[in-house]
Design an enzyme around this catalytic site. Structure first.
Site, PDB file in Angstrom:
ATOM      1  NE  ARG A 128      -4.224  -1.494   0.099  1.00 47.97           N
ATOM      2  CZ  ARG A 128      -4.293  -2.596  -0.635  1.00 47.97           C
ATOM      3  NH1 ARG A 128      -3.256  -2.953  -1.392  1.00 47.97           N
ATOM      4  NH2 ARG A 128      -5.383  -3.340  -0.621  1.00 47.97           N
ATOM      5  CD  GLU A 130      -3.300   3.040  -5.788  1.00 46.68           C
ATOM      6  OE1 GLU A 130      -4.102   2.129  -6.073  1.00 46.68           O
ATOM      7  OE2 GLU A 130      -2.231   2.854  -5.189  1.00 46.68           O
ATOM      8  CG  HIS A 180      -3.157  -1.001  -6.788  1.00 41.82           C
ATOM      9  ND1 HIS A 180      -3.389  -0.111  -5.763  1.00 41.82           N
ATOM     10  CD2 HIS A 180      -3.315  -2.235  -6.244  1.00 41.82           C
ATOM     11  CE1 HIS A 180      -3.681  -0.780  -4.657  1.00 41.82           C
ATOM     12  NE2 HIS A 180      -3.633  -2.069  -4.929  1.00 41.82           N
TER      13      HIS A 180
END
Length: 329
Positions: A238, A267, A286
């Site tokens: 993360r 993000e 991602h």
């Protein structure tokens, strides 16, 4: 018929599983707060991917009973607010563990073997290749001869399902694997009790921990300064665990040799994110845990959690289990 809202589309097999079990499935027109507030109003369940589900959206779900996360991390869902509203939050554990571990190995190889640098230079200097004489000579001239993984030390931060898959893959390459996980009682590799002690020994550092109050901004300039200048960092977990400004500065100052980053904070990353211009950095969207195979498993798992809950069963991976206890009183 109970309505299920998908914040974003999940795998078709997950959608079909819900339909086969009598649910009315809708995909949200958008993931912004105002759209989600309208879409969630009359739904029984919502499946979240990586977009945010804040308190005000949860509050708008007048009939909402369960939030199912199409993944492992739940930092994008306001679990506290869901708990206050007696809404169960469930997640899917381990479905994408191999995909993430495979991503880590892939980027380690790309960084160690200087794949991106070689690709860039061979395109840029295509008209000079015949003059150089040989491609091995080209590699030597431009310092493109990288290193093997064999014999190097991989330090894994977080030895859950992903970390354990990564251990197996790394050991198959002949790597020395060590780890840090304060919640683990037994480990397949040597565990370090103090984080500060693991940074100096790592040739590769893989972050595989959730974003929590404890791990937020865990790696800053101070920690990076203790690492080998030949070390590489891979963050497939993360954004927010590693300070992006400090990481970019360390890369540009050759404090460390390179990095691969798959998650950002915020993000999506903003255009002025310093990692866009940092040296020897692989940036990906991602995608570590979103192979076709993993997406299918995640979609089926997220759908099954809703089906189980609707049938009075406990989903396999409940997050706020106190909701279940209160319902059984």
């Amino acid at each position: 018929m109970k309505k299920v809202l998908l914040s974003e589309k999940i795998d078709d097999k997950g959608i079909q599983l819900l339909k086969d079990n009598g649910f009315d499935v809708h995909i949200s027109a958008g993931t912004d707060i105002e759209t989600m507030k309208k879409e969630i109003k009359d739904v029984y369940a919502v499946i979240m991917r990586s977009s945010e589900l804040p308190a005000e959206v949860i509050d708008a779900g007048e009939n909402l009973k369960i939030i199912s996360r199409n993944g492992t991390g739940i930092n994008n869902v306001d679990v506290d607010e869901a708990t206050k509203k007696n809404i169960l939050v469930a997640k899917v554990n381990g479905a994408n563990a191999f995909s993430v571990a495979e991503y880590v190995i892939t980027t380690m190889l790309m960084l160690s073997r200087k794949v991106l640098a070689s690709n860039k230079l061979i395109h840029e200097k295509k008209d000079q290749l015949t003059e150089i004489g040989s491609l091995p000579g080209f590699s030597t001239q431009f310092n493109l001869n990288g290193n093997e993984l064999r014999g190097k030390t991989l330090a894994i931060l977080g030895l859950g399902k992903i970390g354990r898959e990564l251990v197996k893959l790394a050991q198959a390459f002949g790597m020395n694997v060590v780890g840090y996980d304060p919640y683990l009682k037994e480990s397949p590799v040597k565990l370090y009790k103090k984080l500060k002690d693991i940074y100096p020994v790592a040739d590769f550092l893989s972050i595989n921990m959730p974003l929590t109050a404890e791990t937020k901004n865990m790696i800053t300039a101070n920690e990076l300064a203790t690492m080998k200048d030949s070390a590489f960092i891979i963050n497939s977990a993360r954004g927010g665990i590693i300070n992006e400004n400090d990481l970019a500065a360390a890369l540009n100052a050759d404090t460390i040799a390179g990095a691969a980053v798959d998650s950002f904070n915020p993000e999506p990353p903003t255009p002025n994110n310093p990692l866009f211009t940092s040296k020897n950095t692989i940036l990906t969207s991602h995608m570590a845990g979103t192979t076709i195979e993993a997406n299918q498993a995640l979609g089926l798992g997220a759908a099954q959690a809703i089906i189980d809950f609707s049938n009075g069963k406990v989903p396999e991976f409940p997050v706020n289990q106190e909701i279940l206890a209160s319902e059984n009183k």
